[in-house]
Design an enzyme around this catalytic site. Structure first.
Site, PDB file in Angstrom:
ATOM      1  N   HIS A  59      47.330 -48.681  -1.286  1.00  0.00           N
ATOM      2  CA  HIS A  59      46.616 -47.476  -1.309  1.00  0.00           C
ATOM      3  C   HIS A  59      45.592 -47.229  -0.474  1.00  0.00           C
ATOM      4  CE1 HIS A  59      43.981 -49.699  -4.277  1.00  0.00           C
ATOM      5  NE2 HIS A  59      43.473 -48.556  -4.120  1.00  0.00           N
ATOM      6  N   HIS A  82      42.103 -46.526  -0.319  1.00  0.00           N
ATOM      7  CA  HIS A  82      40.633 -46.821  -0.862  1.00  0.00           C
ATOM      8  C   HIS A  82      40.057 -47.855   0.099  1.00  0.00           C
ATOM      9  CE1 HIS A  82      41.097 -45.054  -5.087  1.00  0.00           C
ATOM     10  NE2 HIS A  82      40.773 -43.960  -3.934  1.00  0.00           N
ATOM     11  N   ASP A 133      38.166 -50.244   0.098  1.00  0.00           N
ATOM     12  CA  ASP A 133      37.848 -51.546  -0.423  1.00  0.00           C
ATOM     13  C   ASP A 133      39.207 -52.381  -0.277  1.00  0.00           C
ATOM     14  OD1 ASP A 133      38.749 -50.083  -2.796  1.00  0.00           O
ATOM     15  OD2 ASP A 133      38.198 -51.707  -3.996  1.00  0.00           O
ATOM     16  N   HIS A 134      40.248 -51.841   0.066  1.00  0.00           N
ATOM     17  CA  HIS A 134      41.616 -52.382   0.245  1.00  0.00           C
ATOM     18  C   HIS A 134      42.070 -52.021   1.636  1.00  0.00           C
ATOM     19  CE1 HIS A 134      42.618 -52.758  -4.342  1.00  0.00           C
ATOM     20  NE2 HIS A 134      41.527 -51.856  -4.549  1.00  0.00           N
ATOM     21  N   HIS A 193      47.024 -44.035 -10.282  1.00  0.00           N
ATOM     22  CA  HIS A 193      45.546 -44.312  -9.616  1.00  0.00           C
ATOM     23  C   HIS A 193      45.091 -43.306  -8.327  1.00  0.00           C
ATOM     24  CE1 HIS A 193      41.927 -46.584  -8.599  1.00  0.00           C
ATOM     25  NE2 HIS A 193      42.348 -46.832  -7.596  1.00  0.00           N
ATOM     26  N   ASP A 253      45.453 -51.171  -7.403  1.00  0.00           N
ATOM     27  CA  ASP A 253      44.609 -50.634  -8.764  1.00  0.00           C
ATOM     28  C   ASP A 253      45.548 -50.009  -9.788  1.00  0.00           C
ATOM     29  OD1 ASP A 253      42.666 -51.996  -7.369  1.00  0.00           O
ATOM     30  OD2 ASP A 253      41.719 -50.090  -6.667  1.00  0.00           O
ATOM     31  N   HIS A 267      41.599 -56.361  -8.781  1.00  0.00           N
ATOM     32  CA  HIS A 267      40.214 -56.671  -8.893  1.00  0.00           C
ATOM     33  C   HIS A 267      40.133 -57.474 -10.209  1.00  0.00           C
ATOM     34  CE1 HIS A 267      38.309 -53.301  -6.872  1.00  0.00           C
ATOM     35  NE2 HIS A 267      39.318 -52.868  -6.927  1.00  0.00           N
TER      36      HIS A 267
END
Length: 254
Positions: free
Chosen positions: A52, A54, A56-57, A109, A126, A164
């Protein structure tokens, strides 16, 4: 086949799945550093899978492309992933360095979230965590529940490779909802022991999640009873059970 969870940021994992010849697929590299360090140890990148948009990915991909300009990157159809990628969607087959994965569209998400399933591994970003699930930033409870059901229907030996390290925090809430679940109590102790020696608590085996994860047990008598007590009435359907469970977690403090 070797699976390694590379820590990133405060609690992210970048997954590295390696063949015997050290060719490696990296999943959701939010930072380039851990991948570059792994490559220096011999894990040569064969491709990248993104679940996805985001940061942080996906945030490390541009730097990895500077190091390996021809690196193949798979991503969902989402304009917010402003990278040169091979876009994939529901049912697509991804073949990389001898690995084969099927793409699953699992909105909830985010609206464009996907997961990759293959070789008894589920890379789910996530969406699904051990003892928990992701927040609904863009999806509806019905969408999220349907996506979780799809993942829960995979073979029980599937390894759930989430993005995570949330297991211990999720366990506290899950025990609050379902305090008499012996399997959940054992999983919480197992996770605590793992973290005390700085080991990842994931991947988690799906069979265990089906016994312990409240979001995968929204028809279970104990979960329904907990939601009914919270609502002061019987929930209307499974979607309401899930929606209230997620709402409860969003405001939960131990």
């Amino acid at each position: 086949m070797r699976l390694i969870a590379l820590p990133a940021f405060q609690d992210n994992y970048i997954w590295a799945l390696q063949t015997p010849d050290e060719r490696t697929i990296f999943v959701d590299p939010g930072q380039a550093g851990p991948v570059l360090e792994a490559a220096a140890q011999g894990m040569q990148p064969a491709g990248v899978l993104l679940t996805h948009h985001h940061d942080d990915h996906i945030g490390g991909v541009a730097e990895l492309r500077q190091r390996w300009p021809r690196l193949r990157v798979m991503a969902p159809h989402d304009e917010r992933i402003a990278l040169d990628c091979e876009r994939v969607s529901e049912g697509d087959k991804v073949e990389l360095s001898g690995f084969g994965f099927t793409v699953m569209e699992v909105p909830g998400h985010t609206r464009s979230h996907i997961a990759y399933y293959g070789h008894d591994h589920l890379f789910c970003g996530d969406m699904l965590f051990s003892l928990g699930c992701g927040r609904m930033f863009e999806g509806t409870p019905a969408q999220m529940l349907a996506s979780l059901r799809r993942m829960a229907a995979l073979p029980p030996q599937t390894l759930v490779c989430c993005g995570h390290e949330y297991t211990l925090a999720n366990a506290v809430f899950a025990r609050h909802v379902d305090p008499t679940n012996a399997a959940l109590q054992r999983r919480q102790q197992e996770a605590s022991d793992m973290r005390s020696s700085s080991r990842p608590t994931v991947p988690a085996v799906l069979a265990g999640e089906l016994q312990c994860n409240p979001y995968l047990r929204t028809t279970d008598t104990a979960i329904v009873a907990a939601i009914a007590a919270r609502l002061g009435r019987a929930p209307t359907d499974e979607v309401e059970v899930f929606a209230e469970l997620r709402r409860w977690k969003d405001g939960f403090t131990a």
